[in-house]
Design an enzyme around this catalytic site. Structure first.
Site, short mmCIF file in Angstrom:
data_model
loop_
_atom_site.label_atom_id
_atom_site.label_comp_id
_atom_site.label_asym_id
_atom_site.label_seq_id
_atom_site.Cartn_x
_atom_site.Cartn_y
_atom_site.Cartn_z
N ASP A 19 32.07 31.47 -7.86
CA ASP A 19 31.37 32.73 -8.06
C ASP A 19 31.40 33.13 -9.54
O ASP A 19 32.37 32.84 -10.23
CB ASP A 19 32.04 33.81 -7.20
CG ASP A 19 31.12 34.99 -6.91
OD1 ASP A 19 29.98 35.00 -7.41
OD2 ASP A 19 31.56 35.90 -6.20
N GLY A 20 30.35 33.80 -9.97
CA GLY A 20 30.34 34.37 -11.31
C GLY A 20 29.42 33.67 -12.31
O GLY A 20 29.44 33.99 -13.50
N ASN A 21 28.60 32.75 -11.83
CA ASN A 21 27.67 32.06 -12.75
C ASN A 21 26.69 33.05 -13.39
O ASN A 21 26.40 32.96 -14.58
CB ASN A 21 26.86 31.00 -12.00
CG ASN A 21 27.71 29.88 -11.47
OD1 ASN A 21 28.86 29.75 -11.85
ND2 ASN A 21 27.14 29.09 -10.58
N HIS A 36 24.34 28.64 -13.78
CA HIS A 36 24.49 27.61 -12.74
C HIS A 36 24.63 26.23 -13.37
O HIS A 36 25.40 25.40 -12.89
CB HIS A 36 23.29 27.65 -11.79
CG HIS A 36 23.17 28.93 -11.02
ND1 HIS A 36 24.24 29.54 -10.41
CD2 HIS A 36 22.10 29.73 -10.77
CE1 HIS A 36 23.82 30.66 -9.81
NE2 HIS A 36 22.53 30.80 -10.03
N THR A 65 23.73 30.73 3.45
CA THR A 65 22.46 31.05 4.11
C THR A 65 21.91 32.37 3.57
O THR A 65 20.70 32.60 3.61
CB THR A 65 22.63 31.13 5.64
OG1 THR A 65 23.68 32.05 5.94
CG2 THR A 65 23.00 29.79 6.23
N GLU A 66 22.78 33.20 3.02
CA GLU A 66 22.33 34.48 2.45
C GLU A 66 21.69 34.31 1.07
O GLU A 66 20.96 35.19 0.60
CB GLU A 66 23.50 35.47 2.34
CG GLU A 66 23.95 36.08 3.66
CD GLU A 66 24.93 35.18 4.45
OE1 GLU A 66 25.49 34.24 3.86
OE2 GLU A 66 25.10 35.41 5.66
N ASN A 67 21.96 33.18 0.41
CA ASN A 67 21.44 32.98 -0.94
C ASN A 67 19.92 32.84 -0.99
O ASN A 67 19.31 32.93 -2.06
CB ASN A 67 22.07 31.75 -1.62
CG ASN A 67 23.53 31.98 -2.05
OD1 ASN A 67 24.31 31.05 -2.11
ND2 ASN A 67 23.88 33.23 -2.35
N ARG A 182 38.79 31.64 -4.90
CA ARG A 182 37.53 32.33 -5.21
C ARG A 182 37.60 32.83 -6.64
O ARG A 182 38.56 33.51 -7.03
CB ARG A 182 37.24 33.48 -4.26
CG ARG A 182 35.87 34.11 -4.56
CD ARG A 182 35.35 35.03 -3.50
NE ARG A 182 33.97 35.42 -3.82
CZ ARG A 182 33.11 35.88 -2.96
NH1 ARG A 182 33.45 36.04 -1.70
NH2 ARG A 182 31.88 36.22 -3.33
N ARG A 188 36.88 38.41 -1.25
CA ARG A 188 36.43 38.44 0.14
C ARG A 188 35.96 37.06 0.57
O ARG A 188 35.76 36.18 -0.25
CB ARG A 188 35.32 39.49 0.33
CG ARG A 188 34.17 39.32 -0.62
CD ARG A 188 33.07 40.37 -0.43
NE ARG A 188 32.09 40.21 -1.48
CZ ARG A 188 32.13 40.83 -2.65
NH1 ARG A 188 33.07 41.71 -2.90
NH2 ARG A 188 31.22 40.59 -3.57
N SER A 190 33.12 36.41 2.45
CA SER A 190 31.66 36.27 2.37
C SER A 190 31.05 35.25 3.34
O SER A 190 30.22 34.41 2.95
CB SER A 190 31.23 35.91 0.94
OG SER A 190 31.55 36.96 0.06
C1 FPP Z 1 27.77 31.87 -7.64
O1 FPP Z 1 27.50 32.57 -8.81
C2 FPP Z 1 27.17 30.55 -7.64
C3 FPP Z 1 26.25 30.08 -6.76
C4 FPP Z 1 25.73 30.87 -5.64
C5 FPP Z 1 25.73 28.72 -6.89
C6 FPP Z 1 26.75 27.69 -7.20
C7 FPP Z 1 26.11 26.40 -7.40
C8 FPP Z 1 26.41 25.53 -8.38
C9 FPP Z 1 27.42 25.74 -9.43
C10 FPP Z 1 25.69 24.25 -8.39
C11 FPP Z 1 26.31 23.40 -7.35
C12 FPP Z 1 26.15 22.03 -7.71
C13 FPP Z 1 26.74 20.98 -7.11
C14 FPP Z 1 26.48 19.64 -7.69
C15 FPP Z 1 27.64 21.09 -5.94
P1 FPP Z 1 26.58 33.86 -8.73
O2 FPP Z 1 25.18 33.44 -9.05
O3 FPP Z 1 26.76 34.51 -7.42
O4 FPP Z 1 27.18 34.70 -9.90
P2 FPP Z 1 27.20 36.30 -10.00
O5 FPP Z 1 28.00 36.81 -8.86
O6 FPP Z 1 27.87 36.53 -11.32
O7 FPP Z 1 25.77 36.76 -9.98
#
Ligand code: FPP
Length: 239
Positions: A19-21, A36, A65-67, A182, A188, A190
């Site tokens: 989480d946190g990208n 990401h 599934t929520e994404n 996490r 949580r 989730s």
């Molecule tokens: C959460 O950060 C990240 C995701 C929902 C996607 C994660 C997917 C990858 C890192 C790519 C996976 C690749 C492979 C090869 C398995 P967020 O977007 O929810 O961050 P935020 O909460 O800061 O908005």
């Protein structure tokens, strides 16, 4: 270097809610997709570390599934990133004896992605090292319901015991996670592995996923080694 003693207890299965990208990208004035992309580098670093540490299973919550509720460009971008990662990493995965399982509701994915996933599964199937489990288009409630439906279909009128149920979940054959990490300060579950985390140790860190690399992974393992798992029983002194 840290002492071996600190890591005397290595979990068999580590699972991560990455989480946190988005926040990582935003804090740098970048598009979410850049977060990401950097997150894929963390996936690589953590898998490398899992292989080094001989962790048998590393599972990652890659798409819930929520994404689907995210902007279309972001969802499309995530799928594209995954196809690219598969193309780029397959050889390296085979070389490192990594077996890859992709688990979730795969029927909803594009034919391209499904083909790439199936190819990856086939060529890594004999891998004897770490198993990388990518949880894709997954949610815990979805898994429980599909398991219940399949059980009922195969065993009309029968009652089940928890052990029967395990083999109908998409994670059948994968031991339950010992440690769930996490990132990004959220604390949580989730709708992740609801059934499978009944006795899992949880570890939360403020570190955002793109910044979670070997050093942070080691800290989580050190914390895990200090935990006292009792599974509802009393403490045993000779563990
Ligand atoms: C959460 O950060 C990240 C995701 C929902 C996607 C994660 C997917 C990858 C890192 C790519 C996976 C690749 C492979 C090869 C398995 P967020 O977007 O929810 O961050 P935020 O909460 O800061 O908005």
């Amino acid at each position: 270097m840290h002492s071996m003693e600190e890591l005397s207890k290595i979990p068999q299965h580590v699972s991560i809610i990455m989480d946190g990208n988005g926040r990582w990208a935003k804090s740098r004035g970048l598009e979410r997709l850049e977060g990401h992309k950097e997150g894929v580098e963390s996936v690589r670093a953590c898998l490398e570390f899992a292989v080094e540490m001989r962790i048998k299973y590393l599972s990652l919550f890659a798409f819930s599934t929520e994404n689907w509720g995210r902007p279309k460009e972001e969802v499309q971008g995530l799928w594209a990133l995954m196809v690219k990662a598969i193309e780029r990493e397959t050889k390296n995965l085979v070389k490192n004896r990594v077996r890859v399982l992709v688990l979730g509701n795969l029927e909803q994915l594009s034919p391209d992605l499904r083909m790439a996933i199936e190819g990856l599964r086939e060529v890594t199937a004999s891998g004897q090292g770490t198993t990388l489990v990518v949880m894709l288009n997954y949610s815990g409630k979805w898994d429980i319901v599909q398991a219940a439906n399949r059980f009922a279909e195969k065993n009309p009128g029968k009652k089940m015991v928890p052990e029967d149920f395990d083999s109908f979940l998409v994670t059948a054959g994968v031991p339950d996670p010992d440690l769930l990490i996490r990132t990004s300060g959220e604390e949580r579950i989730s709708n992740y592995m609801l059934w499978q985390t009944a006795y899992t140790e949880f570890y939360f860190t403020d570190t955002l996923w793109p910044d979670f690399r070997k050093k942070e992974f080691r800290l989580a393992l050190e914390a895990y080694a200090k935990r006292d798992r009792r599974y509802g029983k009393v403490k045993s002194n000779n563990e």
